[in-house]
Scaffold this active site. Structure first.
Site, PDB file in Angstrom:
ATOM      1  N   HIS A  48       3.050 -21.339  31.826  1.00  0.00           N
ATOM      2  CA  HIS A  48       2.180 -20.137  31.036  1.00  0.00           C
ATOM      3  C   HIS A  48       3.086 -18.178  31.283  1.00  0.00           C
ATOM      4  O   HIS A  48       3.919 -18.270  30.124  1.00  0.00           O
ATOM      5  CB  HIS A  48       0.764 -19.530  30.544  1.00  0.00           C
ATOM      6  CG  HIS A  48       0.887 -18.634  29.833  1.00  0.00           C
ATOM      7  ND1 HIS A  48       0.796 -18.821  28.368  1.00  0.00           N
ATOM      8  CD2 HIS A  48       0.064 -17.538  30.126  1.00  0.00           C
ATOM      9  CE1 HIS A  48      -0.166 -17.696  27.824  1.00  0.00           C
ATOM     10  NE2 HIS A  48      -0.360 -16.860  29.028  1.00  0.00           N
ATOM     11  N   HIS A  72       1.161 -11.289  33.422  1.00  0.00           N
ATOM     12  CA  HIS A  72       0.741 -10.035  32.901  1.00  0.00           C
ATOM     13  C   HIS A  72      -0.612 -11.250  33.891  1.00  0.00           C
ATOM     14  O   HIS A  72      -1.999 -10.541  33.398  1.00  0.00           O
ATOM     15  CB  HIS A  72       0.602 -10.528  32.160  1.00  0.00           C
ATOM     16  CG  HIS A  72       0.241 -11.482  31.185  1.00  0.00           C
ATOM     17  ND1 HIS A  72       1.803 -13.094  31.165  1.00  0.00           N
ATOM     18  CD2 HIS A  72      -0.979 -12.361  30.047  1.00  0.00           C
ATOM     19  CE1 HIS A  72       1.235 -14.068  30.292  1.00  0.00           C
ATOM     20  NE2 HIS A  72      -0.305 -13.902  30.259  1.00  0.00           N
ATOM     21  N   GLU A  76      -5.549 -10.628  36.552  1.00  0.00           N
ATOM     22  CA  GLU A  76      -7.496 -11.187  36.309  1.00  0.00           C
ATOM     23  C   GLU A  76      -7.225 -12.747  37.180  1.00  0.00           C
ATOM     24  O   GLU A  76      -8.715 -12.939  37.294  1.00  0.00           O
ATOM     25  CB  GLU A  76      -6.835 -11.258  34.803  1.00  0.00           C
ATOM     26  CG  GLU A  76      -8.108 -11.615  33.854  1.00  0.00           C
ATOM     27  CD  GLU A  76      -8.293 -11.695  32.749  1.00  0.00           C
ATOM     28  OE1 GLU A  76      -8.872 -12.283  32.415  1.00  0.00           O
ATOM     29  OE2 GLU A  76      -7.580 -11.274  31.922  1.00  0.00           O
ATOM     30  N   ASP A  77      -6.679 -13.400  36.792  1.00  0.00           N
ATOM     31  CA  ASP A  77      -6.563 -14.920  37.676  1.00  0.00           C
ATOM     32  C   ASP A  77      -6.558 -15.488  38.761  1.00  0.00           C
ATOM     33  O   ASP A  77      -6.494 -16.386  39.323  1.00  0.00           O
ATOM     34  CB  ASP A  77      -6.074 -15.971  36.457  1.00  0.00           C
ATOM     35  CG  ASP A  77      -6.346 -15.812  35.707  1.00  0.00           C
ATOM     36  OD1 ASP A  77      -7.401 -15.682  34.783  1.00  0.00           O
ATOM     37  OD2 ASP A  77      -5.606 -15.827  34.099  1.00  0.00           O
ATOM     38  N   ASP A 139       1.974 -13.865  24.993  1.00  0.00           N
ATOM     39  CA  ASP A 139       0.706 -13.863  25.522  1.00  0.00           C
ATOM     40  C   ASP A 139      -0.096 -15.113  24.422  1.00  0.00           C
ATOM     41  O   ASP A 139      -0.593 -16.180  24.834  1.00  0.00           O
ATOM     42  CB  ASP A 139       0.479 -13.351  26.523  1.00  0.00           C
ATOM     43  CG  ASP A 139      -0.943 -13.841  26.685  1.00  0.00           C
ATOM     44  OD1 ASP A 139      -0.729 -14.919  27.383  1.00  0.00           O
ATOM     45  OD2 ASP A 139      -2.754 -13.224  26.836  1.00  0.00           O
ATOM     46  N   ASP A 260       4.481 -20.341  -6.839  1.00  0.00           N
ATOM     47  CA  ASP A 260       5.429 -19.950  -6.102  1.00  0.00           C
ATOM     48  C   ASP A 260       5.071 -19.968  -4.918  1.00  0.00           C
ATOM     49  O   ASP A 260       5.458 -19.192  -3.602  1.00  0.00           O
ATOM     50  CB  ASP A 260       5.986 -17.901  -6.543  1.00  0.00           C
ATOM     51  CG  ASP A 260       4.582 -17.631  -5.801  1.00  0.00           C
ATOM     52  OD1 ASP A 260       3.856 -18.611  -6.238  1.00  0.00           O
ATOM     53  OD2 ASP A 260       4.191 -15.935  -6.383  1.00  0.00           O
TER      54      ASP A 260
END
Length: 698
Positions: A48, A72, A76-77, A139, A260
């Site tokens: 990812h 990034h 956090e992970d 992301d 259109d």
């Protein structure tokens, strides 16, 4: 998944001076940090961040931004820390990663307070370096591309709604239309699957029925321009499903009625050729009235430039044509990212985008609660724009439906605060007048003016509404504190002994109130009762004074002089008291005092409120009175009534005809008067007129 050398080669291809070692360190660090983590698709989680970095290489962003994309999710992970990131990759990359991490926390939020706080942190980070937003948009785009792997339908819909509400509008506001279109399409597929399938099937049928229709029309446009000496690149496409669905919903029409569906982009070399190409197109095919827009002379706020027109093609269908230069096209697809220039360490910022970000930061400063922050931020992101001009020719972009009060606050907060009226195209108009594209607006101001609560009913920009609400809150607190002091003085007068110099300070401690102003506001709002205040000032004094907690005894009337009607107190509309009437107030918890005439029949129904004896004070401001005036049914009688009111300097606030018969008309009239004496003179004059049968105060 991109391999390490492939990613580095991509960056070096457009930036030979990029820090190759930085990119390699980031790749290895992220690979080790994510370890054996898996995504919902079963792919290694590390795929990812690498794909996100790959998306950003297509935008040719600098090495720090690519490294941020790779890293990034590490804070956090994984077990990685911000301190590690700063030590290994430097303060700049660490700051960017932290900014993206804060924005990521908006996801999976349901409570407004938590969502608003994270949005606040992100917007502040974005205001100092917009690369934070670019990484997060990439992301989110990759997450949307792989959203179908998530088994939970509820989670897919939540993520899709976040994308539609926050990320797609953010992409649009910085001109990244390609990102916006893809995110909207993928989100639309999850949120409205039946509508998505229906529209895509119709588009497939259109392709099958028309064959190479787009190619034929594109070739015809290219040939027509070439005959007139303009070499252009023509790109044709169908509009994406969400755009089609939105137009169908807005216009309340079916797919067959939508004319259109196809749009063509004409890419030429110079601005001069843009306008020449427009003329050639309009000479060859009839223009659809009202569909021409010149975003070259007046760019959108996000910097977008192009000429838009719709014509009726010889294939018996309407088509949209966008004409622009190569630079304009690059910016139209990728916005701010298209002209990024970090080789010198400074981003190439567009004035329109930085102005929009400044507005968001201004909203952050004024918003009082999470609901306001989310409301005003979404206002700033969503609405279509119009263009208005100041008297000096300055161009101000505003949301569609804006009024002069929005214009005033867009120019400067002080101008908005002091606005008393406006001239639009040289004509004086009310502040509530909706502005049209191209209006010239001059704001009339007065230093004696201040923001009015009723402005909130027609101000639509987040900046205007947050500024007005901020002032109204401040004004309300000031008035409540002033009213509380009046109540406090009366309460002290009931204590059967002289208070010592430290009484108020000790009372604050006993009541656990931080300061004197907060106590006065609490008294005014009836958040603390009289007996409690008395005992806090002098323990046991309430009982000695004979004060029951249910029915406090008041010794003297409290003056409302100097307070503004509608803030700390409200004049009851049932009886409309004016200065000179004997009045009584109804106090309810956390509400303004409701002021009634002592004769008002509504008082009998007020068992849920405490009664307070009130007085107007000297030279009290005027009020409004309601009259019922019966005039003869003959020409000029209404003019006689208006003439009498005008002669007595009584402004008419409202006038309505409540009853009509052959001989008489009954009119309900609301007028502004100074006091009861003024009102009595008016009534006497009305009753003396031959054209008027009766006049009474309601």
């Amino acid at each position: 998944m991109l391999r390490q050398y492939e990613l580095v080669d991509r960056v070096l291809a457009y930036d030979p001076d990029a820090d190759e070692a930085l990119l390699n360190r980031a790749y290895v660090f992220s690979l080790q940090a994510h370890g054996s983590q898996k995504r919902a698709s079963g792919d290694p989680y590390f795929s990812h961040p690498i794909e996100v970095a790959g998306i950003l290489t297509d935008l040719q962003l600098d090495d720090e931004t690519i490294a941020t994309a790779i890293l990034h999710d590490t804070i956090e992970d994984t077990v990685a820390t911000a301190e590690q990131i700063e030590k290994i990759f430097g303060a700049s990359v660490a700051r960017l990663v932290d900014g993206v991490t804060k924005l990521s926390k908006i996801e999976a939020q349901t409570e407004n307070e938590r969502a608003a706080e994270n949005l606040r942190k992100f917007l502040l980070a974005m205001s100092s370096d917009i690369r934070v937003l670019l990484v997060k948009l990439a992301d989110r785009l990759h997450n949307m591309r792989t959203l179908h792997h998530i088994p939970s339908e509820a989670k897919r819909r939540r993520i899709a709604k976040e994308t539609m509400d926050i990320y797609a509008p953010l992409a649009e506001r910085i001109g990244m239309y390609e990102f916006m279109r893809e995110m909207q399409t993928l989100a639309f597929q999850q949120l409205e699957p039946d509508a998505y399938d229906s529209i895509t099937k119709r588009l497939d049928q259109l392709r099958e029925g028309g064959g190479d229709l787009i190619s034929r029309i594109g070739s015809g446009i290219r040939l027509q321009l070439g005959r007139n000496g303009i070499q252009a690149e023509i790109m044709g496409r169908e509009k994406h499903p969400y755009s089609i669905w939105k137009k169908m919903a807005e216009r309340h029409i079916s797919f067959e009625q939508l004319s259109d569906v196809m749009a063509f982009r004409v890419i030429v070399k110079t601005v001069d050729e843009c306008y020449r190409a427009l003329g050639i197109v309009h000479q060859r095919w009839p223009m659809v009235p009202g569909r021409f827009k010149d975003y070259i002379s007046t760019p959108k706020r996000n910097g977008y430039r192009s000429l838009h027109t719709s014509v009726i093609h010889s294939e018996k269908m309407r088509i949209e044509i966008q004409i622009r230069t190569e630079d304009m096209h690059a910016e139209a697809e990728y916005g701010l990212a298209a002209h990024w220039a970090y080789k010198l360490g400074q981003p190439a910022r567009s004035e329109g985008n930085s102005g929009w970000i400044r507005d968001l930061v201004d909203i952050l400063e004024h918003a009082d609660n999470p609901e306001e922050l989310l409301e005003h931020t979404r206002m700033a992101m969503y609405q279509d724009r119009i263009f208005a001009f100041s008297p000096t020719g300055e161009l101000i972009q505003l949301p569609k439906g804006s009024t002069p009060i929005d214009f005033a606050y867009a120019v400067h907060t002080d101008l908005g605060d002091q606005a008393v009226g406006a001239k639009v195209n040289g004509r004086v108009v009310p502040l509530r007048t909706p502005l049209e594209n191209g209006d010239q607006v001059q704001i009339l101001r007065s230093k004696a003016q201040e923001p009015q609560p009723e402005w909130l009913s027609y101000a639509i920009t987040g900046k205007a509404r947050s500024s007005i609400r901020r002032f109204v809150r401040h004004k309300e607190r000031e008035e409540m504190v002033a009213l509380g002091r009046k109540f406090y003085k009366e309460i002290v007068g009931r204590i059967p002994a002289q208070l010592g110099p430290d009484a108020i300070r000790n009372a604050l401690k006993r009541l656990k109130v931080p300061d004197e102003e907060t106590l006065m506001e609490a008294i005014a709002r009836k958040l603390v009762d009289d007996a409690t205040v008395m005992d806090a000032l002098m323990p046991g004094s309430a009982e000695k004074a004979g004060v029951k907690r249910e029915v406090p005894h008041q010794r003297e009337a409290i003056s409302i002089k100097g307070l503004t009607p509608g803030v700390a107190f409200q004049l009851a509309p049932c009886c409309n008291p004016v200065p000179g009437d004997r009045i009584v107030g109804l106090r309810r918890e956390d509400q303004p005092v409701e002021v009634h005439m002592i004769e008002c029949p509504k008082l009998a129904d007020s068992q849920d409120a405490d009664w307070v004896d009130l007085a107007w004070g000297d030279k009290a401001d005027g009020g409004t009175a309601k009259l019922r005036v019966i005039v003869k049914n003959e020409p000029g009688s209404l003019g006689v009534m208006a003439g009498i009111l005008g002669a007595h300097k009584a402004n008419i606030v409202n006038l309505s005809l409540s009853h009509r018969d052959r001989s008489f008309h009954t009119n309900d009239v609301t007028i502004e008067v100074h006091d009861v004496q003024h009102l009595m003179k008016i009534l006497a004059a009305l009753r003396a007129a031959d054209a008027i049968s009766a006049a009474e105060r309601v």
